[in-house]
Design an enzyme around this catalytic site. Sequence first.
Site, PDB file in Angstrom:
ATOM      1  N   ARG A 424      -4.013  -6.254  -8.934  1.00 48.31           N
ATOM      2  CA  ARG A 424      -3.230  -7.022 -10.034  1.00 48.31           C
ATOM      3  C   ARG A 424      -2.341  -8.262  -9.482  1.00 48.31           C
ATOM      4  O   ARG A 424      -2.035  -8.064  -8.384  1.00 48.31           O
ATOM      5  CB  ARG A 424      -2.460  -6.217 -10.690  1.00 48.31           C
ATOM      6  CG  ARG A 424      -1.743  -6.606 -12.091  1.00 48.31           C
ATOM      7  CD  ARG A 424      -0.864  -5.920 -12.808  1.00 48.31           C
ATOM      8  NE  ARG A 424      -1.432  -4.839 -13.424  1.00 48.31           N
ATOM      9  CZ  ARG A 424      -1.545  -3.493 -13.401  1.00 48.31           C
ATOM     10  NH1 ARG A 424      -0.663  -3.073 -12.567  1.00 48.31           N
ATOM     11  NH2 ARG A 424      -2.121  -2.899 -14.162  1.00 48.31           N
ATOM     12  N   HIS A 454      -7.948   1.198  -2.982  1.00 53.21           N
ATOM     13  CA  HIS A 454      -6.530   0.901  -2.312  1.00 53.21           C
ATOM     14  C   HIS A 454      -6.517   1.175  -0.975  1.00 53.21           C
ATOM     15  O   HIS A 454      -5.300   1.081  -0.286  1.00 53.21           O
ATOM     16  CB  HIS A 454      -5.408   1.415  -3.197  1.00 53.21           C
ATOM     17  CG  HIS A 454      -4.018   0.952  -3.217  1.00 53.21           C
ATOM     18  ND1 HIS A 454      -2.891   1.715  -2.418  1.00 53.21           N
ATOM     19  CD2 HIS A 454      -3.559  -0.285  -3.271  1.00 53.21           C
ATOM     20  CE1 HIS A 454      -1.913   0.803  -2.429  1.00 53.21           C
ATOM     21  NE2 HIS A 454      -2.250  -0.338  -3.028  1.00 53.21           N
TER      22      HIS A 454
END
Length: 798
Positions: A424, A454
């Site tokens: 993001r 991640h």
Amino acid sequence: MPSKIEKKQKAAKLRKPPRDFSYTQNRELSWLRFDNRVLDEAFDETVPLFERLKFVSIFESNLDEFLMVRVGGLSDLAELKKQPVDNKSNMTASEQVDAVMEELPGLLTRWESIFKSIEGKLDALGVHRARIDSLTPEERTFVTRYFQAYVSPVISPLVIDPRHPFPNLRNGALYLACGLDGVTDEESLLGLIEIPASMNRVVEIPSPTGTYSYILLEDVILACLDSCFGSYKPLDRALIRVTRNADIDPDGEGVEEEEDYRQHMKRILKKRLRLQPVVLAVSGSLEKPTLKTIRKALELSRRSVFTCDIPLDLSYVFGIEGKIPEHLRNELLFTPFKPQPNPAIDMSRSIREQVLQGDKLLFYPYEAMNPFLDLVHEAAYDPECISLRITLYRVAKQSRLCESLIDAAENGKEVTVLMELRARFDEQNNIEWAERLEEAGCTVIYGSEGFKCHSKICQLTYREGMALTRLTLLGTGNFNEKTAKLYSDFMLMTAHPGIGEDANLFFRNLSLGNLRGDYRFLGVAPAGLKPLIMRGLDREIQRALVGEPARVFFKLNSLTDREVIDKIAEASCAGVRVDMIIRGISCLKPGVPGKTENVHVRSIVGRFLEHARVYAFGVDSDMIYLSSADMMTRNTEHRVEIAFPVLDPTCRALVHEYMGMQLRDNVKARSLTSDGTWVPVERKEDEKPFNSQEALLERAYRNAEADAEAEPALASQPEPEPQPAAPEVQKVRATVIEPEPAPAAQPQAPTTTPESNVRHKKPAGKANAIERHRPGRVRMGLGLIGLGLKTLITGKTK
């Protein structure tokens, strides 16, 4: 007689007891308390004055993201007839939005007051921001000429009337708004000017030597506003800024059949600029009719409009740091710090050879990232290196690492990069790097549908004759040269064969879309990370129940996963001491009688962003894992994350020592109370102040100086074998959490390998997505199992 439905409901209640909310708190309110804790640094007079101003800006940036992501998402949920209920506070989405909106005015008032106080002190020292109501004649002349020469040709004033609809105000952009009085009888005229993002926002004003004066671009336009709308006269004026919902799920939008995933993400980024507004910030004075026109056009309630008397968007603060006069820098800024060399690594020798001799642990930002960057660069030109594989989540705009990957591909190496395009607010940068890497010949893949990758892992594979060796590099933070100077993170560099085999399997599973791989040493989410944590906690619970000493230590950014919270509470009730350093959100409240009495939570906010994740089990920390994952449901169940054990005794001792120093902090540390608020750590009368970040800085300098002094003395001697340090923790044998036994294989219908997520018309649910990406269980050979057991028993890493 009760009906069948009533009987089933009663039976369900008996099976599943109601949740206990006595030791948990709402995530959003905990987040706001953390951001208020960040603002505390701006009030701390021991922090240099300009650094305090930067904390004011960080507070605003944090709040912007919170409003865009958390409040934006909750606002969408609040529109549902049947709203989901938060499992930590039993609040509906609309109740959570109400609670947030009730908290915000007090926070914003505090934010505004400290900004004015700091700016006033800077002004007295000679760092001056000019305001339009106090410009000297010379300054006004300069501003007018600057506007006419540079600004007027660029701006596009708009008049909004019944024939010209209200435009789309871009998310986060600055606009000048004013009511207009014209020569006609028309009413409700509104003037708008977008502050051009293509121009420098900070305009330097000529000032006496030894001082620095500037004016913001929006104030330049405000000062010359009367000339902007022709025959229309501005009646009022203010800066406005709309914060929109940015909680958009790229996978939920659907990817067209023939659409490249990068193009899909570009389309998503454009859509984010036009999502539903969450709040409107106003700086200045607008008449009620003018403000009402804007508010109605944005479909915002009165409570979603916040007014202030300071600049909107304080990101410009970081741009003026370099303009501070030299004689003021020592007073206004932290003493400059340069990441130091790792004392265990000789930068004049091959990094590869040194990692083969023993594991190396880097600790940013106290130690430089150079050993990792040099190793990858070295591999790009090493004829024995045959492949480089890496996951990238957030990448620096100027990335030496990516340049080395490009060099490796151009030199004929097999380079595979999993680039997460859904990081993001870094999506555009990642898209650009993905395109460059692919053009250079790298194989670029993207994360599985519904699951962001991640993880921070890199593996280098070398061929020596007929044998293969692997170096595996695992981090708690991103492979990012910029943030490595600002964020506190660990990176493990290891040649451990078991970890290397697990890493090899991990990359193979990523390419196949398999999210349920079996790993011997690594804990990999979404399937294997939370069970690893639960088994570690269960081991300590069993020890406590039989009267043995038991302890757990966690260092996290956030704790929100309800299952993990409940297990920690269970451990506390069993007598396990639980120490945690949680920088941000903690939905668990410590010290609740009979529930979390043995839980102790601290937070450290200081010069560097605490970002490392550490899980340690046992009073002697015989199990230490480092990880990319926080204990948030999004990390444990909906992302690809990795936890990795620290097996080398020297590296384990270092982690143990670093965490011990942070637990000693009594300057920047705060304790979480049973009511969910943060309070300063109590310091005993005879206890000296101890700032862990400052102590770690000093330690890094001492190590570097000692290493530099030792070099001349060792120059004429044969190189000795590397000797590990010998702190007390070295006597404890490292162990790992055993994986759960594999379930009996179930007959399954033949399946085909799923395509890349680039071409899915419709996303599946996350639970179904895991199953869809499960092509089968990969079994390791007996030789590898024997090698793993030998490593586990002996502790040897080669």
